[in-house]
Design a protein around this motif. Structure first.
Motif, PDB file in Angstrom:
ATOM      1  N   HIS A   1      -7.790   6.254   8.451  1.00 49.80           N
ATOM      2  CA  HIS A   1      -6.743   7.064   7.829  1.00 49.80           C
ATOM      3  C   HIS A   1      -5.575   6.215   7.318  1.00 49.80           C
ATOM      4  O   HIS A   1      -4.723   6.698   6.599  1.00 49.80           O
ATOM      5  CB  HIS A   1      -6.213   8.087   8.831  1.00 49.80           C
ATOM      6  N   CYS A   2      -5.553   4.936   7.665  1.00 51.65           N
ATOM      7  CA  CYS A   2      -4.411   4.071   7.338  1.00 51.65           C
ATOM      8  C   CYS A   2      -4.720   3.160   6.158  1.00 51.65           C
ATOM      9  O   CYS A   2      -5.699   2.418   6.167  1.00 51.65           O
ATOM     10  CB  CYS A   2      -4.032   3.234   8.561  1.00 51.65           C
ATOM     11  N   GLN A   3      -3.842   3.209   5.151  1.00 49.31           N
ATOM     12  CA  GLN A   3      -3.933   2.334   3.984  1.00 49.31           C
ATOM     13  C   GLN A   3      -2.609   1.577   3.817  1.00 49.31           C
ATOM     14  O   GLN A   3      -2.202   1.237   2.718  1.00 49.31           O
ATOM     15  CB  GLN A   3      -4.237   3.147   2.723  1.00 49.31           C
ATOM     16  N   SER A   4      -1.929   1.303   4.934  1.00 50.64           N
ATOM     17  CA  SER A   4      -0.598   0.708   4.934  1.00 50.64           C
ATOM     18  C   SER A   4      -0.647  -0.788   4.642  1.00 50.64           C
ATOM     19  O   SER A   4      -1.652  -1.449   4.890  1.00 50.64           O
ATOM     20  CB  SER A   4       0.071   0.945   6.287  1.00 50.64           C
ATOM     21  N   PHE A   5       0.493  -1.312   4.129  1.00 50.05           N
ATOM     22  CA  PHE A   5       0.537  -2.727   3.781  1.00 50.05           C
ATOM     23  C   PHE A   5       1.961  -3.271   3.846  1.00 50.05           C
ATOM     24  O   PHE A   5       2.941  -2.534   3.786  1.00 50.05           O
ATOM     25  CB  PHE A   5      -0.050  -2.955   2.390  1.00 50.05           C
ATOM     26  N   TYR A   6       2.034  -4.590   3.997  1.00 54.59           N
ATOM     27  CA  TYR A   6       3.310  -5.310   4.045  1.00 54.59           C
ATOM     28  C   TYR A   6       3.648  -5.853   2.664  1.00 54.59           C
ATOM     29  O   TYR A   6       2.774  -6.300   1.927  1.00 54.59           O
ATOM     30  CB  TYR A   6       3.227  -6.480   5.026  1.00 54.59           C
ATOM     31  N   THR A   7       4.946  -5.861   2.369  1.00 50.96           N
ATOM     32  CA  THR A   7       5.441  -6.465   1.135  1.00 50.96           C
ATOM     33  C   THR A   7       6.279  -7.706   1.442  1.00 50.96           C
ATOM     34  O   THR A   7       6.828  -8.325   0.544  1.00 50.96           O
ATOM     35  CB  THR A   7       6.278  -5.457   0.333  1.00 50.96           C
ATOM     36  N   ALA A   8       6.368  -8.030   2.719  1.00 45.73           N
ATOM     37  CA  ALA A   8       7.056  -9.227   3.205  1.00 45.73           C
ATOM     38  C   ALA A   8       6.359  -9.626   4.496  1.00 45.73           C
ATOM     39  O   ALA A   8       5.547  -8.869   5.040  1.00 45.73           O
ATOM     40  CB  ALA A   8       8.531  -8.935   3.453  1.00 45.73           C
TER      41      ALA A   8
ATOM     42  N   MET B   1       2.975  -5.329  -6.911  1.00 45.30           N
ATOM     43  CA  MET B   1       2.349  -4.106  -6.453  1.00 45.30           C
ATOM     44  C   MET B   1       1.779  -3.315  -7.628  1.00 45.30           C
ATOM     45  O   MET B   1       0.746  -2.689  -7.497  1.00 45.30           O
ATOM     46  CB  MET B   1       3.360  -3.271  -5.679  1.00 45.30           C
ATOM     47  N   ALA B   2       2.463  -3.356  -8.753  1.00 44.93           N
ATOM     48  CA  ALA B   2       2.006  -2.583  -9.906  1.00 44.93           C
ATOM     49  C   ALA B   2       0.621  -3.019 -10.370  1.00 44.93           C
ATOM     50  O   ALA B   2      -0.160  -2.193 -10.847  1.00 44.93           O
ATOM     51  CB  ALA B   2       3.007  -2.688 -11.052  1.00 44.93           C
ATOM     52  N   GLU B   3       0.296  -4.288 -10.222  1.00 44.73           N
ATOM     53  CA  GLU B   3      -1.017  -4.783 -10.648  1.00 44.73           C
ATOM     54  C   GLU B   3      -2.124  -4.359  -9.683  1.00 44.73           C
ATOM     55  O   GLU B   3      -3.219  -4.026 -10.112  1.00 44.73           O
ATOM     56  CB  GLU B   3      -0.992  -6.300 -10.767  1.00 44.73           C
ATOM     57  N   LEU B   4      -1.843  -4.405  -8.373  1.00 47.45           N
ATOM     58  CA  LEU B   4      -2.862  -4.088  -7.373  1.00 47.45           C
ATOM     59  C   LEU B   4      -3.061  -2.589  -7.166  1.00 47.45           C
ATOM     60  O   LEU B   4      -4.174  -2.134  -6.955  1.00 47.45           O
ATOM     61  CB  LEU B   4      -2.505  -4.726  -6.029  1.00 47.45           C
ATOM     62  N   LEU B   5      -1.970  -1.847  -7.203  1.00 42.58           N
ATOM     63  CA  LEU B   5      -2.013  -0.416  -6.889  1.00 42.58           C
ATOM     64  C   LEU B   5      -1.203   0.374  -7.924  1.00 42.58           C
ATOM     65  O   LEU B   5      -0.186   0.996  -7.599  1.00 42.58           O
ATOM     66  CB  LEU B   5      -1.439  -0.176  -5.486  1.00 42.58           C
ATOM     67  N   PRO B   6      -1.632   0.375  -9.184  1.00 48.24           N
ATOM     68  CA  PRO B   6      -0.804   0.966 -10.236  1.00 48.24           C
ATOM     69  C   PRO B   6      -0.496   2.451 -10.054  1.00 48.24           C
ATOM     70  O   PRO B   6       0.643   2.879 -10.273  1.00 48.24           O
ATOM     71  CB  PRO B   6      -1.603   0.708 -11.514  1.00 48.24           C
ATOM     72  N   GLU B   7      -1.462   3.250  -9.650  1.00 47.67           N
ATOM     73  CA  GLU B   7      -1.224   4.686  -9.506  1.00 47.67           C
ATOM     74  C   GLU B   7      -0.271   4.973  -8.353  1.00 47.67           C
ATOM     75  O   GLU B   7       0.648   5.789  -8.478  1.00 47.67           O
ATOM     76  CB  GLU B   7      -2.541   5.434  -9.323  1.00 47.67           C
TER      77      GLU B   7
ATOM     78  N   MET C   1       7.135  -5.979  -6.439  1.00 49.29           N
ATOM     79  CA  MET C   1       6.950  -6.372  -5.038  1.00 49.29           C
ATOM     80  C   MET C   1       5.552  -6.932  -4.811  1.00 49.29           C
ATOM     81  O   MET C   1       4.577  -6.395  -5.339  1.00 49.29           O
ATOM     82  CB  MET C   1       7.109  -5.161  -4.104  1.00 49.29           C
ATOM     83  N   PRO C   2       5.456  -7.963  -4.001  1.00 48.11           N
ATOM     84  CA  PRO C   2       4.126  -8.467  -3.660  1.00 48.11           C
ATOM     85  C   PRO C   2       3.491  -7.608  -2.567  1.00 48.11           C
ATOM     86  O   PRO C   2       4.182  -6.899  -1.846  1.00 48.11           O
ATOM     87  CB  PRO C   2       4.422  -9.870  -3.123  1.00 48.11           C
ATOM     88  N   VAL C   3       2.206  -7.669  -2.466  1.00 49.30           N
ATOM     89  CA  VAL C   3       1.483  -7.105  -1.327  1.00 49.30           C
ATOM     90  C   VAL C   3       0.960  -8.309  -0.571  1.00 49.30           C
ATOM     91  O   VAL C   3       0.100  -9.036  -1.063  1.00 49.30           O
ATOM     92  CB  VAL C   3       0.329  -6.179  -1.782  1.00 49.30           C
ATOM     93  N   VAL C   4       1.529  -8.555   0.627  1.00 47.49           N
ATOM     94  CA  VAL C   4       1.227  -9.797   1.331  1.00 47.49           C
ATOM     95  C   VAL C   4       0.271  -9.631   2.511  1.00 47.49           C
ATOM     96  O   VAL C   4      -0.219 -10.623   3.041  1.00 47.49           O
ATOM     97  CB  VAL C   4       2.514 -10.513   1.802  1.00 47.49           C
ATOM     98  N   GLY C   5       0.001  -8.405   2.905  1.00 45.64           N
ATOM     99  CA  GLY C   5      -0.926  -8.194   4.011  1.00 45.64           C
ATOM    100  C   GLY C   5      -1.140  -6.727   4.276  1.00 45.64           C
ATOM    101  O   GLY C   5      -0.347  -5.880   3.853  1.00 45.64           O
ATOM    102  N   THR C   6      -2.222  -6.439   4.962  1.00 45.03           N
ATOM    103  CA  THR C   6      -2.541  -5.057   5.295  1.00 45.03           C
ATOM    104  C   THR C   6      -2.255  -4.792   6.757  1.00 45.03           C
ATOM    105  O   THR C   6      -2.145  -5.711   7.563  1.00 45.03           O
ATOM    106  CB  THR C   6      -4.016  -4.746   4.992  1.00 45.03           C
ATOM    107  N   CYS C   7      -2.147  -3.541   7.082  1.00 43.90           N
ATOM    108  CA  CYS C   7      -1.928  -3.118   8.459  1.00 43.90           C
ATOM    109  C   CYS C   7      -3.130  -3.554   9.299  1.00 43.90           C
ATOM    110  O   CYS C   7      -4.273  -3.526   8.833  1.00 43.90           O
ATOM    111  CB  CYS C   7      -1.762  -1.606   8.497  1.00 43.90           C
TER     112      CYS C   7
END
Length: 99
Positions: free
Chosen positions: A43-50, A1-7, A31-37
């Motif tokens: 308004h949604c920027q949610s994502f799955y880590t599993a 997650m730190a690489e994709l969304l550091p801030e 943590m990995p980012v494995v998929g988006t909502c």
């Protein structure tokens, strides 16, 4: 997650530590980012880590509502692992669609 969304990762680590969730804060950057909502809302920027669950998360599930300076962030945690990061009303957060 730190690489994709550091801030966002840095902010969430700080907010988790503020809540006393030191273990989750330590694990978050790797943590990995494995998929988006799958919702269609802008308004949604949610994502799955599993992997996305079939149905409910079930026993061992809890939510952690964080208090960011803007928008809303709620974590779905199952047996001590973050499974889903619900990010709402944070247009500056851009999760790669290829996840």
């Amino acid at each position: 997650m730190a690489e994709l969304l550091p801030e966002l990762c840095e902010e969430l680590c700080r907010l988790l530590r503020d809540e006393g969730e030191y273990g989750l804060a330590a694990f978050l950057p790797s943590m990995p980012v494995v998929g988006t909502c799958a919702c269609d809302g802008d308004h949604c920027q949610s994502f799955y880590t599993a992997s996305r669950p079939v149905g409910r998360y079930g026993l061992g599930h809890r939510n952690i509502a964080l208090s960011p300076e803007s928008g809303m962030v709620i974590l779905d945690v199952v047996h001590g692992a973050i499974m889903f990061v619900e990010v709402l009303d944070r247009p500056g957060v851009k999760v790669p669609s290829a996840c």
